[in-house]
Design an enzyme around this catalytic site. Structure first.
Site, PDB file in Angstrom:
ATOM      1  N   ASP A   1       0.885  -1.154   0.000  1.00  0.00           N
ATOM      2  CA  ASP A   1       0.000   0.000   0.000  1.00  0.00           C
ATOM      3  C   ASP A   1       0.932   1.215   0.000  1.00  0.00           C
ATOM      4  O   ASP A   1       2.120   1.087   0.326  1.00  0.00           O
ATOM      5  CB  ASP A   1      -0.882  -0.017   1.246  1.00  0.00           C
ATOM      6  CG  ASP A   1      -1.704   1.248   1.399  1.00  0.00           C
ATOM      7  OD1 ASP A   1      -2.321   1.673   0.416  1.00  0.00           O
ATOM      8  OD2 ASP A   1      -1.694   1.827   2.511  1.00  0.00           O
TER       9      ASP A   1
ATOM     10  N   ASP B   1      -0.053   5.104   0.895  1.00  0.00           N
ATOM     11  CA  ASP B   1      -0.285   6.107   1.938  1.00  0.00           C
ATOM     12  C   ASP B   1      -0.119   5.489   3.323  1.00  0.00           C
ATOM     13  O   ASP B   1      -0.816   4.541   3.680  1.00  0.00           O
ATOM     14  CB  ASP B   1      -1.697   6.699   1.814  1.00  0.00           C
ATOM     15  CG  ASP B   1      -1.873   7.515   0.542  1.00  0.00           C
ATOM     16  OD1 ASP B   1      -0.994   8.350   0.269  1.00  0.00           O
ATOM     17  OD2 ASP B   1      -2.864   7.309  -0.169  1.00  0.00           O
TER      18      ASP B   1
ATOM     19  N   GLU C   1       0.110  -3.341   4.594  1.00  0.00           N
ATOM     20  CA  GLU C   1      -0.969  -2.355   4.710  1.00  0.00           C
ATOM     21  C   GLU C   1      -0.963  -1.667   6.065  1.00  0.00           C
ATOM     22  O   GLU C   1      -0.456  -2.209   7.047  1.00  0.00           O
ATOM     23  CB  GLU C   1      -2.330  -3.056   4.549  1.00  0.00           C
ATOM     24  CG  GLU C   1      -2.975  -2.890   3.188  1.00  0.00           C
ATOM     25  CD  GLU C   1      -3.578  -1.514   2.928  1.00  0.00           C
ATOM     26  OE1 GLU C   1      -3.523  -0.647   3.834  1.00  0.00           O
ATOM     27  OE2 GLU C   1      -4.099  -1.318   1.828  1.00  0.00           O
TER      28      GLU C   1
END
Length: 226
Positions: A10, A12, A170
């Site tokens: 991921d 951000d 994540e």
């Protein structure tokens, strides 16, 4: 030991320190609708698309808006976000992540970005990290967003491997939920309680080293090495 053949990221909050920027632009949307916006709410929506994020904020308000007004909110949010992204530099990468990415790259592992952000290529370029990645999933080609696993399955396809040969990293709840629906080895990074559902959990990117990840993998019979 079973060999890991690709690592999926991921963006951000994992690669880029852009969570605070999302908070700024999402809070502006919430302010326009007259509702409170918290950091906790912001984290719960990490991994959602721009449209789905605005939908969530609108749904929490009492205001009735037209489709045109909704689209204007989405466009204003993106313009504001892009203006903030243009100020990003290599220093805005998450602590320790550059070294982590470099070491994985040295192992010859294909690295793929699975981000809901259409701005991912631009952000990675600003951070001077784009060249380390074999590919970035084009979210405009997907039918479903996180928490559906489609984006991660597409990332494995781009890497040329099967899902059970991948590590996926994540920090957001929707993204982790997506990974856990696949056969990938899930890594959660951050302080939120839901991240402990992952196969391996690191409280920050600073402590998420290749050697630490290898130790976690070995416990499940997997390895990053030949």
């Amino acid at each position: 030991m079973k060999k890991i053949k690709a690592v999926i990221f991921d963006m951000d909050g994992v690669i880029s320190n852009t969570i605070p920027l999302h908070y700024i632009v999402n809070k502006r949307v919430a302010d326009q609708l007259g509702i409170e916006y918290s950091h906790e709410w912001n984290m719960s929506m990490q991994g959602l698309s721009r449209t789905d994020t605005v939908k969530e904020i609108v749904a929490a308000s009492t205001k009735k808006i037209t489709q045109e007004e909704f689209e204007q909110l989405c466009e204003q949010k993106n313009k504001h976000y892009r203006s903030l992204l243009e100020k990003l530099t290599a220093d805005d990468a998450q602590p320790g992540i550059r070294s982590f990415i470099e070491q994985l790259s040295e192992l010859g592992l294909p690295l793929i970005v699975a981000s809901a952000s259409r701005n991912a290529p631009f952000v990675l370029t600003q951070l001077k990290l784009k060249d380390y990645f074999k590919d970035i999933v084009d979210v405009t080609t997907l039918k479903r967003g996180k928490p559906d696993p489609e984006i991660f399955l597409k990332a494995a396809e781009l890497a040329g491997v099967t899902p059970d040969e991948c590590v996926a990293i994540e920090d957001g709840a929707p993204g982790l939920k997506a990974i856990l629906q696949t056969d990938m080895y899930a890594v959660g990074v951050g302080n939120y309680e839901y991240l402990k559902e992952a196969d391996a959990h690191f409280r920050s990117t600073e402590v998420m080293t290749v050697s630490a990840l290898e130790k976690h993998l070995n416990q499940k019979g997997w390895t990053l090495h030949e």
